[in-house]
Design a protein around this motif. Structure first.
Motif, mmCIF file in Angstrom:
data_model
loop_
_atom_site.group_PDB
_atom_site.id
_atom_site.type_symbol
_atom_site.label_atom_id
_atom_site.label_comp_id
_atom_site.label_asym_id
_atom_site.label_seq_id
_atom_site.Cartn_x
_atom_site.Cartn_y
_atom_site.Cartn_z
ATOM 1 N N SER A 288 0.846 -1.192 0.000
ATOM 2 C CA SER A 288 0.000 0.000 0.000
ATOM 3 C C SER A 288 0.882 1.243 0.000
ATOM 4 C CB SER A 288 -0.911 -0.017 1.236
ATOM 5 O OG SER A 288 -1.611 1.211 1.376
ATOM 6 N N ILE A 289 0.718 2.088 -1.030
ATOM 7 C CA ILE A 289 1.465 3.347 -1.135
ATOM 8 C C ILE A 289 0.460 4.470 -1.369
ATOM 9 C CG2 ILE A 289 3.309 4.600 -2.300
ATOM 10 C CD1 ILE A 289 4.372 1.949 -3.342
ATOM 11 N N SER A 290 0.198 5.277 -0.364
ATOM 12 C CA SER A 290 -0.795 6.353 -0.492
ATOM 13 C C SER A 290 -0.178 7.576 -1.153
ATOM 14 C CB SER A 290 -1.363 6.706 0.884
ATOM 15 O OG SER A 290 -2.202 5.677 1.355
ATOM 16 N N LEU A 291 0.159 7.397 -2.410
ATOM 17 C CA LEU A 291 0.841 8.440 -3.166
ATOM 18 C C LEU A 291 0.582 8.219 -4.647
ATOM 19 C CD1 LEU A 291 3.000 10.792 -2.897
ATOM 20 C CD2 LEU A 291 4.703 9.053 -3.465
ATOM 21 N N GLY A 292 0.396 9.308 -5.393
ATOM 22 C CA GLY A 292 0.307 9.199 -6.844
ATOM 23 C C GLY A 292 1.703 9.114 -7.432
ATOM 24 N N ILE A 293 1.985 8.033 -8.136
ATOM 25 C CA ILE A 293 3.355 7.817 -8.628
ATOM 26 C C ILE A 293 3.401 7.735 -10.157
ATOM 27 C CG2 ILE A 293 4.172 6.689 -6.537
ATOM 28 C CD1 ILE A 293 3.586 4.021 -7.772
ATOM 29 N N GLY A 384 -11.014 12.504 4.174
ATOM 30 C CA GLY A 384 -9.878 11.596 4.206
ATOM 31 C C GLY A 384 -8.904 11.762 3.071
ATOM 32 N N GLY A 385 -9.379 12.005 1.863
ATOM 33 C CA GLY A 385 -8.495 12.046 0.717
ATOM 34 C C GLY A 385 -8.204 10.658 0.182
ATOM 35 N N MET A 386 -7.617 10.615 -0.992
ATOM 36 C CA MET A 386 -7.345 9.338 -1.645
ATOM 37 C C MET A 386 -6.359 8.480 -0.869
ATOM 38 S SD MET A 386 -9.196 8.880 -4.290
ATOM 39 C CE MET A 386 -8.311 7.644 -5.221
ATOM 40 N N SER A 387 -5.608 9.107 0.030
ATOM 41 C CA SER A 387 -4.678 8.347 0.864
ATOM 42 C C SER A 387 -5.387 7.286 1.687
ATOM 43 C CB SER A 387 -3.933 9.294 1.809
ATOM 44 O OG SER A 387 -3.035 10.091 1.096
ATOM 45 N N TRP A 388 -6.647 7.506 2.010
ATOM 46 C CA TRP A 388 -7.410 6.547 2.819
ATOM 47 C C TRP A 388 -7.962 5.406 1.957
ATOM 48 C CZ3 TRP A 388 -4.763 9.371 5.374
ATOM 49 C CH2 TRP A 388 -5.054 10.096 6.508
ATOM 50 N N VAL A 389 -8.147 5.652 0.679
ATOM 51 C CA VAL A 389 -8.689 4.635 -0.227
ATOM 52 C C VAL A 389 -7.697 3.492 -0.431
ATOM 53 C CG1 VAL A 389 -9.397 4.215 -2.625
ATOM 54 C CG2 VAL A 389 -10.200 6.264 -1.415
ATOM 55 N N VAL A 390 -6.425 3.832 -0.539
ATOM 56 C CA VAL A 390 -5.398 2.838 -0.864
ATOM 57 C C VAL A 390 -5.278 1.742 0.202
ATOM 58 C CG1 VAL A 390 -2.939 2.496 -1.312
ATOM 59 C CG2 VAL A 390 -4.141 4.431 -2.354
#
Length: 447
Positions: A288-293, A384-390
């Motif tokens: 799990s990487i809560s970052l757009g890469i 939460g932001g997309m960081s919580w989705v991952v």
């Protein structure tokens, strides 16, 4: 369209990177669990790769009395690995203290626009009359150190908000009652410094290492994503094994943050090495990487792609921001197991875009998770932001891996799409698709 992409990108960055306000030291306890031993972890090999590719940046390297291998860099950051052949908690980052700030408020903070949130974390509200502030409070963040006045509206049920905020929703807990908890499945998380002793997840941590870190204190992000993935009260997969790499993908400069995904790639490679030595029935199945890469303009993005491919070849699925997923909102006092409770996600609710309608929605907003402020403290995040989705999706993949150890990422993604439930959000005629965890598990079981 271009404006929407820019705004969404900025929102993801702002929400994902809300960090702790300060990193002063507090008392903390060591992790009490025994350190497991494993064979053939190639720590030396990994360090040689780092030395070769960052020649001239290493200023010092040594072995601590505990056997930890430490590398110090010219930029002031440090990497710390477990002793060879051992899985270790190499550091216990300290909790942070927000209460030392002058948060004794005379009036509520005011912000404009959906990109902002009302921050009441660790604030003293006892001088404010909140009796007519119900709508404001419904969009506010707070934590266990927030001091409330007696004038809190009766309909603003703080305990109910906490209860609903801990529940992963969508019937996940019904799966737990059937023994589908992620037991025996490894989840790796790459994120910021973690408060490793938090009661929510300390029993799940098998490894904590740091790659390119310059802080001794926990950040807000790590405790939240770990809670959502494997937390005992909050998590989607509360009995999965956690392998955690704290990492900084760049350097903080006076004029901003200089991004460099090199360190993400090194973290993925380290996870692969750890996984090679794990027993067959205890393998890491997902990162799990809560970052757009996916931004090709960020330094060393290609190295991350290559590392993800190497992980895939070892049977490890990497989930990051994107992956055809989008976060959905929920009002704080709405039942997370009731589909009618869900709304458009807080940060994208003012936009209407066909790409979002094609994605699968995952619970994102209104979560009550582990806080960096103490080993037994929690915090409520309205947005939460997309960081919580991952981490939510990574936890779901762990559940699927438990019921079907042969599941592949492509089968998982196909099953998510084919079992998703159609919903109408915010009383609109627009049709979206939201996760159906129970339907997904039944589909995976049948494969």
């Amino acid at each position: 369209m271009k404006r929407l992409v820019i705004i969404l990108s900025l929102m993801l960055l702002l929400i994902a990177c809300r960090s702790a306000l300060d990193n002063d030291e507090k008392e903390h306890k060591d992790v009490s669990s025994e350190t497991p031993t494993i064979d053939n972890i190639h720590t030396d090999k990994d360090i040689k790769i780092i030395e070769n590719e960052t020649l001239g940046k290493i200023t010092n390297e040594y072995i601590t009395s505990e056997g930890y291998r430490v590398i110090e860099y010219e930029d002031g950051y440090t990497t710390t690995f477990s002793p060879e052949g051992v899985l270790a908690i190499v550091k216990t980052p300290q909790s942070v203290d927000f209460t030392k700030y002058d948060y004794n408020l005379e009036e509520l903070p005011q912000e404009e626009g959906t990109e902002f949130f009302h921050d009441l974390r660790s604030r003293d509200l006892t001088r404010i009359d909140l009796s007519n502030e119900f709508d404001y409070l419904l969009t506010a963040d707070f934590d266990d150190d927030t001091k409330w006045p007696s004038s809190v509206p009766k309909e603003y049920d703080i305990e109910k908000i906490k209860e609903y905020g801990m529940d992963p929703g969508l019937g996940i807990r019904r799966l737990h009652e059937k023994g589908i908890t992620g037991q025996g499945v490894g989840i790796a998380i790459i994120d910021q410094s973690l408060l490793v002793n938090h009661v929510e997840y300390k029993d799940r941590i098998k490894l904590y290492e740091e790659i390119h870190i310059n802080s001794d204190s926990a950040a807000m992000h790590g405790p939240a994503v770990v809670s959502i993935a494997v937390g005992k009260s909050v998590g989607v997969a509360p009995e999965a094994d956690l392998y955690y790499i704290a990492e900084t993908h760049g350097v903080y400069m006076e004029n901003g943050f200089d991004w460099d995904l090199y360190w993400i790639a090194k973290s993925i490679d380290r996870i692969i090495e750890i996984n090679e030595a794990l027993p067959v029935d205890k393998k890491i199945r997902v990162i799990s990487i809560s970052l757009g890469i996916d931004n090709p303009e960020v330094k060393n993005q290609e190295l991350v792609k290559e590392a993800i491919n190497r992980a895939s070849n070892e049977g490890i699925y990497t989930i990051s921001v994107g992956n055809s997923l989008m976060g959905t909102g929920r009002k704080p006092l709405a039942d997370p197991n009731d589909l009618s409770s869900y709304t458009k996600g807080h940060f994208w609710r003012d936009f209407d875009n066909y790409i979002i309608k094609r994605n699968i929605l995952v619970p994102m907003d209104s979560r009550y998770v582990a806080s960096p402020t103490g080993n037994d403290k929690y915090v409520f995040y309205y947005s939460g932001g997309m960081s919580w989705v991952v981490p939510y999706t990574a936890g779901l993949y762990a559940l699927c891996s438990q019921v079907n150890p042969n599941i592949t990422p492509s089968e998982f993604n196909s099953a998510i799409y084919n079992t998703a439930t159609k919903v109408h959000l915010d009383d609109t005629i627009d049709e979206y698709k939201i996760l159906n965890p129970e339907g997904l598990i039944n589909k995976i079981k049948g494969k």
